[in-house]
Design an enzyme around this catalytic site. Structure first.
Site, mmCIF file in Angstrom:
data_model
loop_
_atom_site.group_PDB
_atom_site.id
_atom_site.type_symbol
_atom_site.label_atom_id
_atom_site.label_comp_id
_atom_site.label_asym_id
_atom_site.label_seq_id
_atom_site.Cartn_x
_atom_site.Cartn_y
_atom_site.Cartn_z
ATOM 1 N N HIS A 112 0.703 -2.739 7.002
ATOM 2 C CA HIS A 112 -0.556 -2.571 7.758
ATOM 3 C C HIS A 112 -1.723 -3.248 7.046
ATOM 4 C CE1 HIS A 112 -0.538 0.462 4.657
ATOM 5 N NE2 HIS A 112 -1.861 0.448 4.738
ATOM 6 N N CYS A 147 -6.979 -3.353 4.236
ATOM 7 C CA CYS A 147 -6.799 -1.923 3.927
ATOM 8 C C CYS A 147 -7.558 -1.494 2.682
ATOM 9 C CB CYS A 147 -5.337 -1.493 3.841
ATOM 10 S SG CYS A 147 -5.216 0.290 3.510
ATOM 11 N N CYS A 185 0.854 -1.198 0.000
ATOM 12 C CA CYS A 185 0.000 0.000 0.000
ATOM 13 C C CYS A 185 0.886 1.244 0.000
ATOM 14 C CB CYS A 185 -0.892 -0.017 1.243
ATOM 15 S SG CYS A 185 -1.950 1.440 1.432
ATOM 16 N N SER A 241 0.517 3.887 1.676
ATOM 17 C CA SER A 241 0.670 4.521 2.999
ATOM 18 C C SER A 241 2.048 4.227 3.605
ATOM 19 C CB SER A 241 -0.430 4.060 3.957
ATOM 20 O OG SER A 241 -1.686 4.501 3.492
ATOM 21 N N HIS A 250 4.692 6.429 1.879
ATOM 22 C CA HIS A 250 4.748 7.830 2.324
ATOM 23 C C HIS A 250 5.826 8.007 3.405
ATOM 24 C CE1 HIS A 250 1.418 9.101 -0.076
ATOM 25 N NE2 HIS A 250 0.470 8.503 0.633
HETATM 26 N N1 LIG Z 1 -7.808 7.095 4.000
HETATM 27 C C1 LIG Z 1 -7.323 5.910 4.307
HETATM 28 O O1 LIG Z 1 -7.771 5.267 5.257
HETATM 29 C C2 LIG Z 1 -6.270 5.303 3.440
HETATM 30 C C3 LIG Z 1 -6.052 3.921 3.463
HETATM 31 C C4 LIG Z 1 -5.126 3.380 2.572
HETATM 32 C C5 LIG Z 1 -4.406 4.202 1.737
HETATM 33 N N2 LIG Z 1 -4.614 5.547 1.787
HETATM 34 C C6 LIG Z 1 -3.910 6.454 0.883
HETATM 35 O O2 LIG Z 1 -4.565 6.379 -0.378
HETATM 36 C C7 LIG Z 1 -3.622 6.783 -1.391
HETATM 37 C C8 LIG Z 1 -3.616 5.757 -2.500
HETATM 38 O O3 LIG Z 1 -3.030 4.537 -2.039
HETATM 39 P P1 LIG Z 1 -2.788 3.319 -3.043
HETATM 40 O O4 LIG Z 1 -2.170 2.235 -2.253
HETATM 41 O O5 LIG Z 1 -3.995 3.071 -3.839
HETATM 42 O O6 LIG Z 1 -1.671 3.960 -4.019
HETATM 43 P P2 LIG Z 1 -1.281 3.524 -5.507
HETATM 44 O O7 LIG Z 1 0.095 4.002 -5.722
HETATM 45 O O8 LIG Z 1 -1.615 2.095 -5.714
HETATM 46 O O9 LIG Z 1 -2.302 4.381 -6.416
HETATM 47 C C9 LIG Z 1 -2.166 5.761 -6.675
HETATM 48 C C10 LIG Z 1 -2.619 6.018 -8.107
HETATM 49 O O10 LIG Z 1 -2.624 7.421 -8.355
HETATM 50 C C11 LIG Z 1 -2.176 7.650 -9.675
HETATM 51 N N3 LIG Z 1 -1.726 9.029 -9.823
HETATM 52 C C12 LIG Z 1 -0.517 9.569 -9.531
HETATM 53 N N4 LIG Z 1 -0.525 10.898 -9.816
HETATM 54 C C13 LIG Z 1 -1.757 11.195 -10.282
HETATM 55 C C14 LIG Z 1 -2.386 12.388 -10.757
HETATM 56 N N5 LIG Z 1 -1.720 13.553 -10.759
HETATM 57 N N6 LIG Z 1 -3.651 12.323 -11.204
HETATM 58 C C15 LIG Z 1 -4.331 11.145 -11.199
HETATM 59 N N7 LIG Z 1 -3.791 9.982 -10.766
HETATM 60 C C16 LIG Z 1 -2.527 10.007 -10.303
HETATM 61 C C17 LIG Z 1 -1.083 6.606 -9.862
HETATM 62 O O11 LIG Z 1 -0.810 6.365 -11.245
HETATM 63 C C18 LIG Z 1 -1.694 5.399 -9.163
HETATM 64 O O12 LIG Z 1 -2.454 4.606 -10.058
HETATM 65 C C19 LIG Z 1 -2.291 6.939 -0.662
HETATM 66 O O13 LIG Z 1 -2.107 8.295 -0.318
HETATM 67 C C20 LIG Z 1 -2.481 6.119 0.585
HETATM 68 O O14 LIG Z 1 -1.615 6.499 1.626
HETATM 69 C C21 LIG Z 1 -5.531 6.106 2.610
HETATM 70 ZN ZN LIG Z 2 -3.104 0.853 3.279
#
Ligand SMILES: NC(=O)c1ccc[n+]([C@@H]2O[C@H](COP(=O)([O-])OP(=O)(O)OC[C@H]3O[C@@H](n4cnc5c(N)ncnc54)[C@H](O)[C@@H]3O)[C@@H](O)[C@H]2O)c1
Ligand SMILES: [Zn+2]
Ligand SMILES: [Zn+2]
Length: 364
Positions: free
Chosen positions: A59, A164, A38, A40, A43
């Protein structure tokens, strides 16, 4: 045991032999079965978010209970479980009002166990547990309340995903935004979380589901999760493209699932008058999205965050399991490349490079 240890931003994770103490009262030891890749965790590795160091990250996990601490009554050795990165106390105001994803006892202790100590260490050096899960390791000691048992027919990768990205994405739609049938939806960022927002929107009966991603491979993959229209911001203004696809209005519900000022602005600006924008991505420290406060008022927009899908993990993991087993959500196509724990840095390089599907560690 072997674990991937985070020792500071910009430094690759190191595979180290660490000590894991036995579970204390109200805790259990779990042999990890799968750990999802993930963003997260990334980051922290990139210095976009901070956590106490050193830490065992990971996580999004699942595994088998192998040892019980004193007083554990709801689990037994051999139970297969999904791990929650917000185990909860059941007594604070948030727990008592159905918002256990924000449990105060968990927040006040962070990457320490509820008693303020760690089970992970290396000699005298204390090692922290990300989300009280720390599943980038062969085993983990976790609170009893951080384990949800699952049926035998749910494989470990799918179970980990529910821990997650599935609950975060699907929950963000049905519990966070409360998307209604016939809605138009736009999802900015279509990685592991965004794909689950897309399929959550499909589940909720949205009729136009717009996937927005800078990576064409991700957009193509998104078609398997309910996306009906595709926008790549590198080809032109994504807000204009979303408005064009929604009769000039903007979408009823928009989601941000990358983590950044620009993508939050895209999501917010492409919601229609009276529309709702839900931010799920974790933006880097110091991010400063520009939100027009007059439009917020005149257009009666709603801008909200959603953490852990605004879900109650101990209840809603079971909902996700049922949705998966009844074919309402697809966690099989979601399954990405498998890695060994030793390949953890390669797995994160693949995430950054945009490999579609949720990568997962299955050998420890
Ligand atoms: N709120 C929560 O509880 C929670 C839980 C899990 C993850 N997150 C967060 O969610 C986010 C996504 O996590 P993930 O594991 O899916 O990441 P990921 O890297 O799998 O997906 C991110 C996507 O965003 C795209 N992207 C990058 N720049 C972009 C732009 N300018 N415009 C459009 N798309 C763009 C990437 O190509 C990728 O497909 C992270 O910030 C993560 O920390 C939050
Ligand atoms: Zn996560
Ligand atoms: Zn609580």
């Amino acid at each position: 045991m072997k674990a991937a240890v985070f020792r500071g931003a910009g430094v690759p994770l190191t595979i180290e032999e660490v000590e894991l103490d036995p579970p204390k009262a109200g805790e259990v030891r779990v042999k990890i079965g799968a750990a999802g890749i993930c963003r997260s965790d990334l980051h922290y590795m990139k210095g976009e978010a901070r956590i106490l160091e050193p830490t065992v990250l990971g996580h999004e996990g699942s595994g088998t209970v192998i040892e019980l601490g004193e007083g554990v009554t709801t689990l037994k050795v051999g139970d297969r479980v999904i791990l929650s990165f917000v185990p909860n106390c059941g007594r604070c105001k948030y727990c008592l009002t159905g918002r256990s994803n924000m449990c105060d006892a968990h927040y006040s202790t962070g990457p320490l166990m509820f008693d303020g100590t760690t089970r992970l260490h290396k000699g005298d050096e204390r090692i922290h547990h990300m989300g009280k899960v720390a599943c980038f390791a062969q085993e983990a000691v976790v609170p009893e309340s951080g384990c949800v048992t699952i049926p035998d027919d749910v494989a470990f990768p799918q179970a980990a995903y529910i821990g997650c990205c599935v609950t975060t994405g699907v929950g963000g739609v049905i519990y966070g935004a409360k998307v209604t049938p016939g809605s138009t939806v736009a999802v900015v960022g279509c990685g592991g979380v965004g794909l689950n927002v897309l399929q959550g929107a499909r589940l909720a009966g949205a009729t136009k589901i717009i996937a927005v991603d800078t990576d064409d491979g991700k957009l193509e993959f998104a078609g398997q999760f309910g996306a009906t229209h595709f926008v790549n911001p590198t080809n032109g203004d994504p807000v204009a493209a979303i408005k064009e696809l929604t009769d000039g209005l903007g979408a009823d519900f928009t989601f941000e699932a990358f983590g950044g000022a620009e993508t939050i602005e895209t999501a917010y600006n492409s919601a229609k008058k009276g529309g709702t924008t839900v931010v799920i991505g974790i933006s880097p420290i110091g991010s400063d999205p520009v939100i027009n406060p007059v439009e917020l008022v005149r257009f009666e927009k709603t801008l909200k965050g959603s953490f852990y899908g605004s879900a109650r993990p101990r209840v809603d993991f079971n909902v996700m399991v049922d949705l998966y087993r009844s074919g309402k959500i697809d966690l099989d196509t979601l399954e990405g490349k498998h890695y060994t724990l030793d390949q953890i840095n390669e797995a994160y390089a693949d995430l950054e490079a945009g490999l579609p599907g949720r990568g997962v560690i299955t050998e420890f």
